[in-house]
Design an enzyme around this catalytic site. Structure first.
Site, PDB file in Angstrom:
ATOM      1  N   VAL A  59      31.783  33.479  36.821  1.00  0.00           N
ATOM      2  CA  VAL A  59      31.602  32.228  36.070  1.00  0.00           C
ATOM      3  C   VAL A  59      30.824  32.509  34.788  1.00  0.00           C
ATOM      4  O   VAL A  59      29.689  32.976  34.827  1.00  0.00           O
ATOM      5  CB  VAL A  59      30.854  31.159  36.902  1.00  0.00           C
ATOM      6  CG1 VAL A  59      30.711  29.867  36.103  1.00  0.00           C
ATOM      7  CG2 VAL A  59      31.578  30.889  38.208  1.00  0.00           C
TER       8      VAL A  59
ATOM      9  N   THR B  36      39.010  46.275  31.165  1.00  0.00           N
ATOM     10  CA  THR B  36      37.858  45.835  30.375  1.00  0.00           C
ATOM     11  C   THR B  36      36.582  45.829  31.216  1.00  0.00           C
ATOM     12  O   THR B  36      35.573  46.442  30.860  1.00  0.00           O
ATOM     13  CB  THR B  36      38.106  44.411  29.826  1.00  0.00           C
ATOM     14  OG1 THR B  36      39.307  44.423  29.069  1.00  0.00           O
ATOM     15  CG2 THR B  36      36.954  43.927  28.972  1.00  0.00           C
ATOM     16  N   VAL B  37      36.639  45.156  32.360  1.00  0.00           N
ATOM     17  CA  VAL B  37      35.413  44.963  33.152  1.00  0.00           C
ATOM     18  C   VAL B  37      35.032  46.239  33.903  1.00  0.00           C
ATOM     19  O   VAL B  37      33.893  46.712  33.813  1.00  0.00           O
ATOM     20  CB  VAL B  37      35.577  43.772  34.131  1.00  0.00           C
ATOM     21  CG1 VAL B  37      34.338  43.631  35.015  1.00  0.00           C
ATOM     22  CG2 VAL B  37      35.840  42.486  33.363  1.00  0.00           C
TER      23      VAL B  37
ATOM     24  N   GLU C  77      28.470  36.658  40.429  1.00  0.00           N
ATOM     25  CA  GLU C  77      27.896  36.041  39.224  1.00  0.00           C
ATOM     26  C   GLU C  77      28.850  36.148  38.017  1.00  0.00           C
ATOM     27  O   GLU C  77      28.999  35.213  37.229  1.00  0.00           O
ATOM     28  CB  GLU C  77      26.556  36.711  38.888  1.00  0.00           C
ATOM     29  CG  GLU C  77      25.888  36.225  37.626  1.00  0.00           C
ATOM     30  CD  GLU C  77      25.518  34.751  37.678  1.00  0.00           C
ATOM     31  OE1 GLU C  77      24.562  34.403  38.359  1.00  0.00           O
ATOM     32  OE2 GLU C  77      26.207  33.934  37.020  1.00  0.00           O
TER      33      GLU C  77
ATOM     34  N   LYS D 106      36.689  28.461  37.684  1.00  0.00           N
ATOM     35  CA  LYS D 106      35.231  28.507  37.520  1.00  0.00           C
ATOM     36  C   LYS D 106      34.595  27.184  37.950  1.00  0.00           C
ATOM     37  O   LYS D 106      33.489  27.160  38.512  1.00  0.00           O
ATOM     38  CB  LYS D 106      34.885  28.831  36.069  1.00  0.00           C
ATOM     39  CG  LYS D 106      35.255  30.269  35.707  1.00  0.00           C
ATOM     40  CD  LYS D 106      35.301  30.497  34.208  1.00  0.00           C
ATOM     41  CE  LYS D 106      35.592  31.958  33.874  1.00  0.00           C
ATOM     42  NZ  LYS D 106      35.942  32.177  32.463  1.00  0.00           N
TER      43      LYS D 106
END
Ligand SMILES: NC(=O)C1=CN([C@@H]2O[C@H](COP(=O)(O)OP(=O)(O)OC[C@H]3O[C@@H](n4cnc5c(N)ncnc54)[C@H](OP(=O)(O)O)[C@@H]3O)[C@@H](O)[C@H]2O)C=CC1
Ligand SMILES: N[C@@H](CC=O)C(=O)O
Length: 431
Positions: A130, A12-13, A127, A203
């Site tokens: 979270v 996905t990322v 970044e 997180k």
């Protein structure tokens, strides 16, 4: 000169970052005043079909990536800490800057890896680790520098918020809602991390380090997730003008930083009440600015790609401060974040607070009622019951019983001073 970036992980990322880099090439080139290529992508399974042009080689051996000396940065989007740790450690030792979305990696090994980056004159950005697309770390570090952050309360797991919203609004079964979250790319490869509270826990650890330079003291013996929440509890919550949400909270005073990760009753006046679906919401209380709410997509392909790419551009244009604060002294036991999972239960929550209690045929043990005050009448839905009480959690657990069922206890989200609100939204007269 043309900049070169490698990518680890093309799920996905990773694929979202790749597509966005290509689609936004003109804009990115303007920002970096040059051009870039993605010469290499590392995956696990070479046999999967990947939609990548010829300029990108897809490999399954890390050595082929780490042995290259021409990469200006590597984006890390593999599924977990176990996979990513040796990769990132090697890259940083080689002096290669890494941008990661991996919150488990940063919670478990962040301190060590940031130290390595500093020692080897490279950088480690995170970044995206979270709250997905919300630029919460950058905002806190860059635009709230002068504020002392007193409290952070947030919905930081998109999958859990998506599931709870689907169950409440559409009556979806838990498993069906989870399956949809997986299909949309919101859930972790092992979704237990989402639904058992670990993702939010990672997180929270990162936020605490980022803001306070240290891990918090945990008020419960482990994070709680949303597994097993009864859809009738979600519907009963609305009878009290609230919604059950999965909330991470970090609070500090002069001497300590305390955290919890658990489902809570969020009343209608609270800023997190309207944070729905895959959105995350982070309520930050600063000493000068007061209350702020950061809200937006907390998971998913392109929101997460946005956070990763902004880090990459900050690196290439040298416009970010990524190193967490350190050196703030608090009188608390410093947790060993290499072994985060064993360090819970430092102090079981014992504050007097308001709680939503649910179960089947609730009963308040009369002989102990002096320790717990009931604030409302019992409300019922399809054989399930709920009421709002005030007391210490340990007392509430002891006093509340249910026939043939366990009792669920949800803290009311907010501050002690929210009593007025609790009373107002539930028509409770002050006594
Ligand atoms: N999904 C989201 O919304 C968000 C995810 N994240 C974080 O980003 C990271 C990636 O998540 P996501 O993209 O959803 O995960 P996916 O499961 O979709 O993708 C994981 C990728 O990692 C690859 N991979 C697995 N094992 C290895 C290995 N040993 N070596 C190299 N590559 C490997 C897989 O390869 P293959 O394709 O061959 O199977 C796959 O391409 C995680 O750390 C997650 O916590 C952060 C914010 C949001
Ligand atoms: N699985 C995570 C992905 C983003 O961090 C979530 O659902 O929030």
């Amino acid at each position: 000169m043309i900049k070169k970036v490698g990518i680890i992980g093309f799920g996905t990322v990773g694929s979202g970052v790749y597509e966005t880099l290509l689609n936004k090439r003109t804009k990115i080139n303007q920002l970096i005043n040059g051009d870039f290529v993605v010469p290499v992508v590392l995956v696990k399974n070479l046999h999967k079909t990947r939609d990548v042009p010829e300029e990108t080689e897809v490999i399954d051996q890390f050595d082929q990536l780490s042995s290259r000396s021409d990469l200006d940065a590597v984006i890390e989007a593999s599924p977990d800490s176990y996979t990513a740790y040796p990769y990132v450690k090697t890259l940083l030792k080689n002096g290669t800057t890494v941008v990661t979305a991996n919150k488990e990696l940063m919670a478990n090994h962040g301190e060590e890896l940031l130290q390595l980056a500093a020692e080897n004159q490279c950088r480690l950005f995170f970044e995206a680790a979270v709250a997905g697309g919300i630029p919460i770390l950058t905002s806190i570090r860059h635009t709230l520098k002068t504020n002392d952050i007193e409290k952070i309360e947030g919905i930081v797991n998109g999958t859990s918020n998506f599931i709870l919203t689907k169950m409440r609004d559409e009556g979806a079964a838990f498993n069906r809602a989870l399956k949809e979250a997986q299909e949309k790319g919101y859930a972790e490869a092992i979704p237990d991390k989402d639904i058992d509270g670990w993702d939010a826990y990672f997180k929270t650890v990162i936020l605490s380090h980022w803001i306070f330079g240290t891990s918090p003291t945990w008020l419960t013996d482990k994070p709680s997730g949303i597994r097993g929440i009864d859809v009738r509890d979600l519907l009963l919550a609305s009878e009290f003008n609230g919604r059950i949400k999965h909330v991470a909270s970090i609070e500090r005073d002069e001497t300590k930083i305390e955290a919890t990760v658990r489902p809570k009753l969020v009343l209608s006046g609270h800023s997190l009440y309207g944070v729905e679906g895959v959105n995350n919401g982070i309520h930050v209380k600063g000493s000068i600015v007061g209350s702020l709410l950061f809200q937006g997509a907390g998971a998913g392909k392109f929101p997460t790609a946005s956070a990763v790419i902004e880090d990459l551009i900050n690196h290439w244009t040298d416009t970010s401060e990524e190193t967490p604060l350190s050196g703030i002294e608090f009188e608390q036991t410093r947790l060993n974040i290499q072994n985060v999972r064993t360090n819970f239960g430092a102090q079981i929550e014992s504050k007097t607070d308001a709680w939503l209690v649910t179960g089947k045929q609730l009963a308040l043990q009369l002989e102990n009622q002096n320790t717990v005050t009931s604030l409302t009448n019992i409300k019922k839905r399809d054989g399930r019951e709920a009421l709002l009480v005030k007391g210490k959690e340990t007392d509430v657990k002891e006093v509340m019983t249910a026939l043939n069922d366990s009792v669920w206890i949800y803290p009311v989200c907010g501050e002690d001073t929210d009593w007025d609100q609790i009373q107002a939204v539930n028509n409770i007269s002050a006594s």
